[in-house]
Design an enzyme around this catalytic site. Structure first.
Site, PDB file in Angstrom:
ATOM      1  N   GLY A   1       7.067  -0.414  -0.109  1.00 37.85           N
ATOM      2  CA  GLY A   1       7.344  -1.730  -0.430  1.00 37.85           C
ATOM      3  C   GLY A   1       6.279  -2.538   0.447  1.00 37.85           C
ATOM      4  O   GLY A   1       6.769  -3.526   0.572  1.00 37.85           O
ATOM      5  N   SER A   2       5.202  -2.227   0.946  1.00 38.84           N
ATOM      6  CA  SER A   2       4.562  -3.171   1.909  1.00 38.84           C
ATOM      7  C   SER A   2       3.662  -4.249   1.067  1.00 38.84           C
ATOM      8  O   SER A   2       3.783  -5.292   1.347  1.00 38.84           O
ATOM      9  CB  SER A   2       3.324  -2.444   2.653  1.00 38.84           C
ATOM     10  N   ASN A   3       3.346  -3.885  -0.230  1.00 37.79           N
ATOM     11  CA  ASN A   3       2.961  -5.050  -1.286  1.00 37.79           C
ATOM     12  C   ASN A   3       4.079  -6.023  -1.516  1.00 37.79           C
ATOM     13  O   ASN A   3       3.596  -7.153  -1.549  1.00 37.79           O
ATOM     14  CB  ASN A   3       2.174  -4.353  -2.379  1.00 37.79           C
TER      15      ASN A   3
ATOM     16  N   MET B   1       5.487   4.503  -9.388  1.00 35.27           N
ATOM     17  CA  MET B   1       5.010   5.774  -9.558  1.00 35.27           C
ATOM     18  C   MET B   1       5.277   6.518 -10.983  1.00 35.27           C
ATOM     19  O   MET B   1       5.424   7.814 -11.122  1.00 35.27           O
ATOM     20  CB  MET B   1       5.216   6.882  -8.568  1.00 35.27           C
ATOM     21  N   ARG B   2       5.353   5.584 -12.124  1.00 34.47           N
ATOM     22  CA  ARG B   2       5.673   5.836 -13.155  1.00 34.47           C
ATOM     23  C   ARG B   2       4.850   5.135 -14.340  1.00 34.47           C
ATOM     24  O   ARG B   2       4.113   3.916 -14.212  1.00 34.47           O
ATOM     25  CB  ARG B   2       7.175   5.828 -13.725  1.00 34.47           C
ATOM     26  N   LEU B   3       4.411   6.164 -15.396  1.00 36.10           N
ATOM     27  CA  LEU B   3       3.688   5.209 -16.500  1.00 36.10           C
ATOM     28  C   LEU B   3       4.548   4.390 -16.876  1.00 36.10           C
ATOM     29  O   LEU B   3       5.878   4.683 -17.273  1.00 36.10           O
ATOM     30  CB  LEU B   3       3.095   6.370 -17.368  1.00 36.10           C
TER      31      LEU B   3
ATOM     32  N   HIS C   1      -3.987  -1.042  -7.525  1.00 35.16           N
ATOM     33  CA  HIS C   1      -4.473   0.455  -7.498  1.00 35.16           C
ATOM     34  C   HIS C   1      -5.491   0.322  -6.248  1.00 35.16           C
ATOM     35  O   HIS C   1      -6.383  -0.300  -6.196  1.00 35.16           O
ATOM     36  CB  HIS C   1      -5.133   1.098  -8.647  1.00 35.16           C
TER      37      HIS C   1
HETATM   38  C1  GRF Z   1      -0.459   1.008  -2.647  1.00 28.65           C
HETATM   39  O1  GRF Z   1      -1.524   1.588  -2.210  1.00 28.65           O
HETATM   40  C2  GRF Z   1      -0.933   0.518  -4.047  1.00 28.65           C
HETATM   41  O2  GRF Z   1      -1.993   0.237  -4.321  1.00 28.65           O
HETATM   42  C3  GRF Z   1      -0.633   1.738  -4.796  1.00 28.65           C
HETATM   43  O3  GRF Z   1       0.651   2.178  -4.183  1.00 28.65           O
HETATM   44  C4  GRF Z   1       0.641   1.798  -2.788  1.00 28.65           C
HETATM   45  C5  GRF Z   1       1.923   1.018  -2.594  1.00 28.65           C
HETATM   46  O4  GRF Z   1       2.277   0.875  -1.370  1.00 28.65           O
HETATM   47  N1  GRF Z   1      -0.180   1.642  -6.201  1.00 28.65           N
HETATM   48  P1  GRF Z   1       3.475   0.049  -1.028  1.00 28.65           P
HETATM   49  O5  GRF Z   1       4.795   0.766  -1.306  1.00 28.65           O
HETATM   50  O6  GRF Z   1       3.109  -1.470  -1.401  1.00 28.65           O
HETATM   51  O7  GRF Z   1       3.329   0.043   0.614  1.00 28.65           O
END
Ligand code: GRF
Length: 186
Positions: free
Chosen positions: A16-18, A94-96, A113
């Site tokens: 969840g860092s994003n 992590m799913r389509l 991505h």
């Molecule tokens: C990130 O590297 C993003 O580009 C990819 O999955 C990772 C998610 O990281 N799709 P976080 O859970 O947001 O830390």
């Protein structure tokens, strides 16, 4: 007239860092939006814990309780519609994505991505870049379609791959750019 505040939903399976970077951009006034809900397909996702700590509504929706993806996504759509969500933000989901979500939110689902698409789609994009020996990688924000990391590209940032970089070195350098890019694109 004040621009309408974007109502966001985050879909996350991992740390969840994003999500936290987007939340921080909102708090700092760089992004006029509200995160209305974080939904995870993993009960132990760190993202759920982070949402709890940040006071953001969060839900675990168990895909295993559904016979198929359509039924699972219908439950997600119900939660999104009840909150009048404008944009669905995939952040380590992590799913389509299937047709139920795509049809409910056409051109309103975004993903980030950790590579310069169309290179290095799928899992371990940073490892793929290091192993291939590219000199530059980066990150991409794109609209989501029914493929794996294939939707129309919105924005990219280039990140150099340094000699001797490990997968983790490169991942850290890309992640720092992801955190700036996602909020900027939104
Ligand atoms: C990130 O590297 C993003 O580009 C990819 O999955 C990772 C998610 O990281 N799709 P976080 O859970 O947001 O830390």
């Amino acid at each position: 007239m004040e621009p309408r505040c974007l109502r966001l939903a985050i879909l996350a399976s991992g740390r969840g860092s994003n999500f936290l970077a987007i939340l921080e951009a909102i708090k700092q006034g760089r992004l006029h939006a509200q995160i209305k809900v974080l939904i995870s397909d993993k009960p132990d996702a760190l993202a759920l814990q982070k949402a709890e700590e940040a006071g953001i509504p969060h839900i675990f929706i168990n895909p295993r309780l559904h016979p198929d993806r359509q039924s699972y996504e219908s439950e997600i759509v119900k939660e999104l519609q009840s909150r009048e969500i404008d944009l669905v933000i995939l952040a380590g989901y992590m799913r389509l994505v299937g047709k139920v979500l795509l049809q409910a939110y056409p051109h309103r689902i975004l993903n980030i991505h950790p590579a310069l698409l169309p290179s290095f789609t799928g899992l371990h994009a940073q490892r793929q870049a290091v192993e291939y020996g590219v000199k530059f990688s980066g990150c991409t924000v794109h609209f989501v379609d029914d493929g794996m990391d294939t939707g129309p590209i919105i924005e990219q940032v280039v990140v150099p791959v340094d000699p001797g970089d490990s997968e983790d070195d490169l991942a850290d350098r890309i992640l720092a750019e992801e955190h700036k890019l996602y909020a900027r694109v939104l």
